[in-house]
Each structure stands twice: as structure tokens, then as C-alpha cells.
Design an enzyme around this catalytic site. Structure first.
Site, mmCIF file in Angstrom:
data_model
loop_
_atom_site.group_PDB
_atom_site.id
_atom_site.type_symbol
_atom_site.label_atom_id
_atom_site.label_comp_id
_atom_site.label_asym_id
_atom_site.label_seq_id
_atom_site.Cartn_x
_atom_site.Cartn_y
_atom_site.Cartn_z
ATOM 1 N N TYR A 25 0.793 -1.229 0.000
ATOM 2 C CA TYR A 25 0.000 0.000 0.000
ATOM 3 C C TYR A 25 0.832 1.290 0.000
ATOM 4 O O TYR A 25 0.269 2.381 -0.045
ATOM 5 C CB TYR A 25 -0.941 0.006 1.219
ATOM 6 C CG TYR A 25 -1.906 -1.160 1.231
ATOM 7 C CD1 TYR A 25 -2.873 -1.287 0.245
ATOM 8 C CD2 TYR A 25 -1.827 -2.153 2.210
ATOM 9 C CE1 TYR A 25 -3.749 -2.367 0.235
ATOM 10 C CE2 TYR A 25 -2.695 -3.234 2.218
ATOM 11 C CZ TYR A 25 -3.656 -3.332 1.226
ATOM 12 O OH TYR A 25 -4.513 -4.397 1.215
ATOM 13 N N HIS A 102 -8.924 1.612 -5.764
ATOM 14 C CA HIS A 102 -8.128 0.691 -4.943
ATOM 15 C C HIS A 102 -6.660 1.056 -5.106
ATOM 16 O O HIS A 102 -6.192 1.237 -6.235
ATOM 17 C CB HIS A 102 -8.359 -0.767 -5.337
ATOM 18 C CG HIS A 102 -9.765 -1.174 -5.083
ATOM 19 N ND1 HIS A 102 -10.240 -1.354 -3.805
ATOM 20 C CD2 HIS A 102 -10.810 -1.356 -5.915
ATOM 21 C CE1 HIS A 102 -11.521 -1.647 -3.879
ATOM 22 N NE2 HIS A 102 -11.897 -1.655 -5.140
HETATM 23 O O1 CA2 Z 1 -5.995 -1.783 -2.545
HETATM 24 C C1 CA2 Z 1 -6.908 -1.277 -1.894
HETATM 25 O O2 CA2 Z 1 -7.108 -0.060 -1.832
HETATM 26 C C2 CA2 Z 1 -7.825 -2.190 -1.080
HETATM 27 O O3 CA2 Z 1 -9.143 -1.641 -1.142
HETATM 28 C C3 CA2 Z 1 -7.304 -2.166 0.334
HETATM 29 C C4 CA2 Z 1 -8.056 -3.121 1.271
HETATM 30 C C5 CA2 Z 1 -8.148 -4.521 0.673
HETATM 31 O O4 CA2 Z 1 -8.974 -5.340 1.497
HETATM 32 C C6 CA2 Z 1 -8.707 -4.497 -0.735
HETATM 33 O O5 CA2 Z 1 -8.716 -5.822 -1.247
HETATM 34 C C7 CA2 Z 1 -7.878 -3.605 -1.638
HETATM 35 C C8 CA2 Z 1 -7.334 -3.229 2.598
HETATM 36 C C9 CA2 Z 1 -7.261 -1.950 3.337
HETATM 37 C C10 CA2 Z 1 -6.513 -2.217 4.607
HETATM 38 O O6 CA2 Z 1 -5.503 -1.272 4.694
HETATM 39 C C11 CA2 Z 1 -4.376 -1.590 5.349
HETATM 40 C C12 CA2 Z 1 -3.514 -0.552 5.557
HETATM 41 C C13 CA2 Z 1 -2.330 -0.787 6.190
HETATM 42 C C14 CA2 Z 1 -2.017 -2.045 6.609
HETATM 43 C C15 CA2 Z 1 -2.880 -3.078 6.392
HETATM 44 C C16 CA2 Z 1 -4.066 -2.852 5.770
#
Ligand code: CA2
Length: 146
Positions: A25, A102
């Protein structure tokens, strides 16, 4: 909110952005993303209402709030992307442009991330462009307004 507002909605765990999984991310925090959105919107004569919730019903309430009379909705529903018929139904009632964002490329990740309940009720999609995708989404909404 008014006709110049872009409502930017963020789903569960995005409050942790920048704290974990930078390889997926990036290192920007959600506060950085908010600042980016405000900068881009400002340049386009728009304003941003930026929100995050870990709760599905809260996100549904916010979509309903923005369903008419604003410039558009940008939504990164995070995990609810892959599970939420409720959020899909709320977005389907909207009369404003909706952009699904995303940060990561969900098509290139685990199989359970390949399907989005939101894709066909959104008008535009910015996927796998990092946090810059939020800027692209707002720019798309601004261009569509003319
Ligand atoms: O890629 C993206 O923006 C997602 O929407 C992010 C979601 C994931 O479940 C989707 O499949 C794709 C996860 C967001 C969680 O964010 C985090 C941030 C830092 C550490 C762990 C998770």
C-alpha cells in the site's frame, strides 16, 4: 455538502495506511491521502469531504447522504469491496458520479480480491495506481463536470 463537494469514503483498516504492509500500500498515511485529495480538489474548484469508517452501516449511511446534489463520490471500500451487497445497493441508488478506487491492483492479488460488488454500480474505476489513484478519481469527477 453541496454541488462542489466530492465525498471521499474509505473503508475498514484504511486508518492504518502507512503503518503496515508498505510493500502493498506504500508509505503514505490516510492523512497524506486526505491532503492530496484536498490539493487536487482545490485546483479544480471543488471541496472534499473525507471520511473513514470500519463499519459497513456507517459507510452505507454516508453513501446515502451523498446520493444526490454533490459533485461525486470516490469510494475505496477496502475489505467491503469483496463482501458488501449493502454498499453496492446504496451506491446503485446514487444520482451522482461514483468512482471506485483501490490502491493496490486487486486483480493481481489473491483470488478472493478479484471480485468487486461495487464495480458495475460505479461509473469509473482507478485500480492499482497507489494513493495517486484518489487524485485521478477526483480529476475524473472534475473533468466530467466540465
Ligand atoms: O488496494 C486497496 O485499496 C484495497 O481496497 C485495500 C483493502 C483490501 O482489502 C482491498 O482488497 C484492496 C485493505 C485496506 C486495509 O488497509 C491496510 C492498511 C495498512 C495495513 C494493512 C491494511
Amino acid at each position: 455538502m453541496d454541488a462542489r463537494t466530492v465525498l471521499v469514503l474509505n473503508g475498514p483498516n484504511l486508518n492504518l495506511l502507512g503503518e503496515r504492509e508498505p510493500e502493498v500500500y506504500g508509505s503514505a498515511t490516510l492523512a497524506d491521502v486526505e491532503a492530496l485529495c484536498r490539493e487536487v480538489a482545490d485546483g479544480a474548484g471543488l471541496t472534499v469531504d473525507f471520511r473513514q469508517s470500519n463499519h459497513e452501516g456507517t459507510l452505507v449511511d454516508w453513501v446515502q447522504e451523498g446520493r444526490r446534489g454533490i459533485a461525486g463520490i470516490v469510494v475505496n471500500a477496502a475489505g467491503y469491496t469483496h463482501t458488501s451487497v449493502a454498499l453496492r445497493d446504496a451506491l446503485s441508488t446514487c444520482r451522482v458520479p461514483r468512482v471506485e478506487v483501490h490502491i493496490s491492483d486487486i486483480r493481481a492479488r489473491e483470488a478472493f480480491r478479484h471480485h468487486s460488488y461495487l464495480t458495475d454500480v460505479c461509473d469509473h474505476h482507478v485500480i492499482g495506481r497507489g494513493v495517486q489513484g484518489y487524485a485521478e478519481a477526483i480529476t475524473w469527477i472534475a473533468a466530467r463536470r466540465g
